[in-house]
Design a protein around this motif. Structure first.
Motif, short mmCIF file in Angstrom:
data_model
loop_
_atom_site.label_atom_id
_atom_site.label_comp_id
_atom_site.label_asym_id
_atom_site.label_seq_id
_atom_site.Cartn_x
_atom_site.Cartn_y
_atom_site.Cartn_z
N GLN A 110 0.84 -1.20 0.00
CA GLN A 110 0.00 0.00 0.00
C GLN A 110 0.87 1.25 0.00
O GLN A 110 1.74 1.39 0.85
N GLY A 176 -1.06 -8.59 -0.01
CA GLY A 176 -1.77 -7.82 1.01
C GLY A 176 -2.18 -8.64 2.21
O GLY A 176 -2.81 -8.12 3.13
N GLN B 73 -7.98 -8.45 -0.58
CA GLN B 73 -8.62 -8.01 -1.82
C GLN B 73 -9.46 -9.12 -2.45
O GLN B 73 -10.15 -8.88 -3.43
N GLN B 78 -12.98 -10.44 1.44
CA GLN B 78 -13.89 -9.31 1.64
C GLN B 78 -15.13 -9.75 2.42
O GLN B 78 -15.64 -9.04 3.27
#
Lengths: 250, 230
Positions: A110, A176, B73, B78
């Motif tokens: 990020q 991530g 992601q 999610q």
């Protein structure tokens, strides 16, 4: 009719083959994947010799070499394994040398997540931090050392996720799944720049230099190709490629 | 033979993981196997193929996609985040989810085969005696297909114990949470601790051999009375 051009092609291919036709087989520590691909491409272009590259963890390569793997040159992520091979008489005497000195970076996929004051790291504003297993990988040991110097081991330990090698550690951060992690600078650097996410290049005084040694293995003792490749790796041209990926050269 | 504290933690974690996975698999796999055994639907082929995919896919494919899908992601990530559960990689329950997918065929196929071998007749007879669907399942299918269920449970358990690639991809090697025996052995080998690696590896070989020996013994015992019926 159509056979003639084919025959010509095959013949010209045979004639163009260099003296040592078999590719040189090399085992490369995963942190050095990107620079080695570039180096081998340059080397193959200038010499016409072929190189077959295997990437993986140094510990696995050590075990495979001790048990007869057909590699001719070994580029380790540390000095310990080439030294152990040397003690076991698995290498050509005096062939061990340091080809790169690795640099460590704290990286997040990020943008803006990592700042120069390391606010995020110090405050613990993250769920997971990735590092290579300190027991196995020199970059992991260096990362643990940095956290110790920053007095952050106890505060962060519960959030550690450990990659088996630096490639897997990179994968955890780049997907991530870990917001940040200690990776090899070479993994996030190309052409002298970090182009993705946010990062902090760890100052060299915070960890022992990560010296990476290469050795000519007994399998390659009589291979002119292996020797030519090693000579190339020590050349000025190769050193500038290695440095462009964030390594130092001795 | 002596085990370090880390080895024992890995063994205990592996047992917990395999037990949880076996439990979930029997709950989920039984209705799937039941449906596959009795349906004539066009969907039978595609569903059976999806269930069997982990048999042929490299574990790295499964691990790689689970890491993407369960990550922040990813679709699953999610969803779990919206439920306030965070993301699954690097957690015990993440490993459970991955192992359930990975070991599914080992549980579904034996149960499906056992139910198919029963045929329709016992169920039709029970239905004429006014046994409801649940009653028929618990008093006919479960006892008659018991060898299939036992085989399924043993294989599901053993296959989870033997899992490596998927765990390596999504585990993150956290002691007591995701560092299972196979990963611990890998660590020992990578760290050149070959002595420790041998101790755990020999234990795994002994365990696997005994499991299979027990399973084949069981099948032989079951084979004789079954044979008389035909």
């Amino acid at each position: 009719m159509q056979l003639l051009p084919v025959i010509c092609l095959v013949l010209s291919g045979l004639l163009a083959r260099p003296l040592w036709a078999d590719p040189v087989r090399i085992a490369v520590a995963s942190n050095f994947t990107l620079p080695m691909k570039q180096l081998v491409a340059d080397y193959e272009k200038t010499t016409g010799n072929k190189v077959s590259m295997s990437f993986g963890s140094s510990g696995k390569f050590y075990a495979q070499i001790m048990n007869g793997a057909p590699f001719q040159v070994f580029f380790s992520a540390d000095q310990a394994k080439p030294q152990a091979l040397e003690r076991a008489n698995m290498i050509v005497p005096n062939s061990r040398f340091t080809y790169a000195i690795g640099a460590l970076a704290l990286w997040s996929a990020q943008p803006g997540f990592i700042d120069t004051q390391l606010y995020t790291l110090r405050q613990g504003n993250f769920r997971k931090i990735a590092l290579a297993n300190p027991k196995l990988a020199p970059y992991g040991a260096a990362a643990a050392e940095v956290l110790a110097k920053l007095n952050l081991v106890d505060a962060t330990r519960a959030k550690w996720v450990q990659g088996e090698n630096i490639a897997q550690t990179y994968q955890f951060v780049s997907t991530g799944n870990a917001e940040l992690g200690f990776v090899a600078l070479s993994q996030i650097m190309s052409h002298g720049n970090v182009d993705r996410g946010s990062s902090w290049v760890v100052p060299a005084e915070l960890y022992q230099p990560i010296k990476q040694d290469a050795v000519l293995l007994n399998n390659g003792a009589h291979s002119p190709g292996a020797q030519a490749l090693l000579a190339f790796i020590r050349s000025e041209q190769a050193r500038s490629v290695i440095e462009s990926y964030g390594y130092q050269t001795p | 033979m002596s085990f370090s504290e880390a080895d024992l933690a890995a063994l205990w974690l592996t047992l917990r993981l395999a037990s949880s996975v076996t439990f979930v698999l029997l709950l989920l796999g039984t209705p799937i196997a039941w449906w596959l055994a009795r349906t004539n639907s066009w969907w039978k082929g595609p569903v059976a193929s999806v269930v069997a995919l982990p048999l042929v896919l490299p574990p790295t494919v499964l691990g790689f996609y689970l890491l993407m899908l369960m990550g922040p992601q990813g679709v699953i990530g999610q969803f779990t985040q919206s439920l306030g559960l965070g993301t699954l990689p690097f957690t015990f329950w993440g490993l459970v989810v991955a192992s359930v997918l990975y070991s599914m065929p080992f549980v579904v196929q034996p149960i499906q085969n056992a139910i198919e071998a029963l045929g329709n007749r016992p169920l039709e007879v029970a239905a004429t005696l006014r046994a409801g669907p649940w009653d028929r399942f618990f008093s006919i299918v479960l006892p008659l297909a018991r060898p299939g269920f036992i085989t399924a449970a043993v294989l599901g358990f053993a296959h989870t114990v033997g899992e490596f690639g998927v765990v390596l991809m999504i585990g993150g090697n956290i002691p007591g949470e995701t560092r299972v025996v196979s990963v611990q052995i890998y660590d020992h080998v990578e760290a050149l601790d070959y002595g420790q690696a041998h101790t755990l590896s020999l234990l795994m070989i002994a365990f696997s051999f005994l499991v299979l020996l027990g399973l084949y013994g069981l099948q032989r015992k079951q084979a004789s009375p079954m044979g008389k019926e035909h």
